[in-house]
Design an enzyme around this catalytic site. Structure first.
Site, PDB file in Angstrom:
ATOM      1  N   ASP A   6       0.861  -1.182   0.000  1.00  0.00           N
ATOM      2  CA  ASP A   6       0.000   0.000   0.000  1.00  0.00           C
ATOM      3  C   ASP A   6       0.899   1.234   0.000  1.00  0.00           C
ATOM      4  OD1 ASP A   6      -1.983   1.924   0.407  1.00  0.00           O
ATOM      5  OD2 ASP A   6      -2.026   1.578   2.583  1.00  0.00           O
ATOM      6  N   ASN A   9       0.776   8.502   0.781  1.00  0.00           N
ATOM      7  CA  ASN A   9       1.511   9.759   0.625  1.00  0.00           C
ATOM      8  C   ASN A   9       2.626   9.910   1.659  1.00  0.00           C
ATOM      9  OD1 ASN A   9       0.072  11.293  -1.561  1.00  0.00           O
ATOM     10  ND2 ASN A   9      -1.659  10.847  -0.222  1.00  0.00           N
ATOM     11  N   ASN A  11       3.512   7.075   4.152  1.00  0.00           N
ATOM     12  CA  ASN A  11       4.154   5.786   4.387  1.00  0.00           C
ATOM     13  C   ASN A  11       3.765   4.769   3.327  1.00  0.00           C
ATOM     14  OD1 ASN A  11       5.572   6.271   6.946  1.00  0.00           O
ATOM     15  ND2 ASN A  11       3.521   6.500   7.813  1.00  0.00           N
ATOM     16  N   VAL A  13       3.285   0.676   3.135  1.00  0.00           N
ATOM     17  CA  VAL A  13       3.141  -0.472   4.024  1.00  0.00           C
ATOM     18  C   VAL A  13       3.262  -1.751   3.203  1.00  0.00           C
ATOM     19  CG1 VAL A  13       1.734  -1.572   5.792  1.00  0.00           C
ATOM     20  CG2 VAL A  13       1.613   0.904   5.476  1.00  0.00           C
ATOM     21  N   GLY A 107      -9.326   6.547  -5.088  1.00  0.00           N
ATOM     22  CA  GLY A 107      -7.980   6.060  -4.791  1.00  0.00           C
ATOM     23  C   GLY A 107      -7.948   4.568  -4.525  1.00  0.00           C
ATOM     24  N   ALA A 108      -6.815   3.952  -4.863  1.00  0.00           N
ATOM     25  CA  ALA A 108      -6.655   2.514  -4.669  1.00  0.00           C
ATOM     26  C   ALA A 108      -6.789   2.131  -3.202  1.00  0.00           C
ATOM     27  CB  ALA A 108      -5.292   2.070  -5.203  1.00  0.00           C
ATOM     28  N   ASP A 109      -6.364   3.010  -2.293  1.00  0.00           N
ATOM     29  CA  ASP A 109      -6.479   2.709  -0.863  1.00  0.00           C
ATOM     30  C   ASP A 109      -7.932   2.640  -0.418  1.00  0.00           C
ATOM     31  OD1 ASP A 109      -6.714   5.460  -1.403  1.00  0.00           O
ATOM     32  OD2 ASP A 109      -5.861   6.058   0.536  1.00  0.00           O
TER      33      ASP A 109
END
Length: 267
Positions: A6, A9, A11, A13, A107-109
């Site tokens: 992941d 902007n 971090n 992960v 967004g992908a997140d």
């Protein structure tokens, strides 16, 4: 083993999964100036620290909100593990019905968080992700992504407050014992932490009033654990929710994942 990454902007992960179970997670700073080799070294170091040989990696998936880094990280994974990572975006099956004006703008997140939540909880749902920004998305009873809210994140708020004021200094972010601070540091902590908790509680109330439904609320993100304890609503913390969603998406796009699900491996 599957690697789920992941790219946020602030971090990035990294999670190692066997099936749908997280074996390890690591967090590194997102840095657009790093080369693919530098990221490859970071990933290799993380794998070594957890005793994972690169030969164990047979797949990878990336969710990124930092487009300049997507190719760099994908190339880094190829260098380290020899795998071609999936990237969340157009053409990849998510199983998510997105009822937005422009679904491609999500967004992908947020997509991964929604997919991860739907794999664990029954809708209607609200998913809160507290990172650089605080996002709150709503999934209705038909399992459709119907919209949400985006606010300034807790750490970003603190950085702006310190930067734009002459007398306020940086502070650690722990919940103070009382709402009414007796010194400047506790007053800042109270304003930031209880203020964010009150905002979250208030928005949950408003969304439930607008939709006429009671939502199950799930939270994730680096700062979520600090804030949700100060909320009055019942909120479930799932620290690996976005990575879990990326793993779900990976398995939806591979035959082995579909076979495993039909055999009852999905939990």
């Amino acid at each position: 083993m599957l690697l789920a990454i992941d790219i946020g902007n602030t971090n990035t992960v990294l999670g190692g999964y066997e099936g749908w179970k997280a074996i390890f997670t690591e967090r590194i700073s997102t840095d657009t100036s790093k080369t693919s080799l530098e990221y490859a070294i970071l990933f290799k170091t993380a794998l070594d620290l957890h005793g994972v040989d690169v030969s164990m990696i047979d797949g990878a998936i990336i969710g990124s909100v930092v487009p300049p880094l997507t190719y760099i990280v994908r190339t880094a994974l190829k260098k380290v593990c020899g795998v071609q990572a999936y990237v969340v975006g157009p053409g990849l099956k998510t199983g998510l019905n997105i009822r937005m004006d422009d679904p491609t703008s999500i967004g992908a997140d947020l997509i991964a968080g929604a997919v991860g939540a739907l794999a664990k909880f029954d809708p209607p749902l609200m998913v809160i992700d507290m990172g650089t920004a605080t996002t709150m998305i709503v999934i209705d009873e038909t399992r459709s992504y119907v919209g949400g809210m985006i606010m300034t994140g807790l750490r970003l708020s603190l950085d702006a407050l310190v930067k734009e004021t002459s007398m306020l200094q940086g502070i650690s972010l722990e919940v103070p014992k009382k709402v009414i601070g007796k010194n400047t540091a506790d007053a800042m902590r109270s304003g930031l932490l209880y203020g964010n908790a009150a905002m979250i509680d208030g928005l949950i109330d408003r969304v439930e009033a607008e939709t006429g439904t009671q939502l199950q609320v799930v939270a994730t993100g680096g700062l979520a654990g600090t804030v949700i304890g100060a909320c009055t609503h019942d909120i479930t913390l799932v620290r690996t929710l976005v990575l879990d969603g990326l793993v779900e998406i990976y398995h939806k796009n591979t035959k082995s994942g579909a076979d495993a699900k039909s055999a009852g491996a999905l939990v």
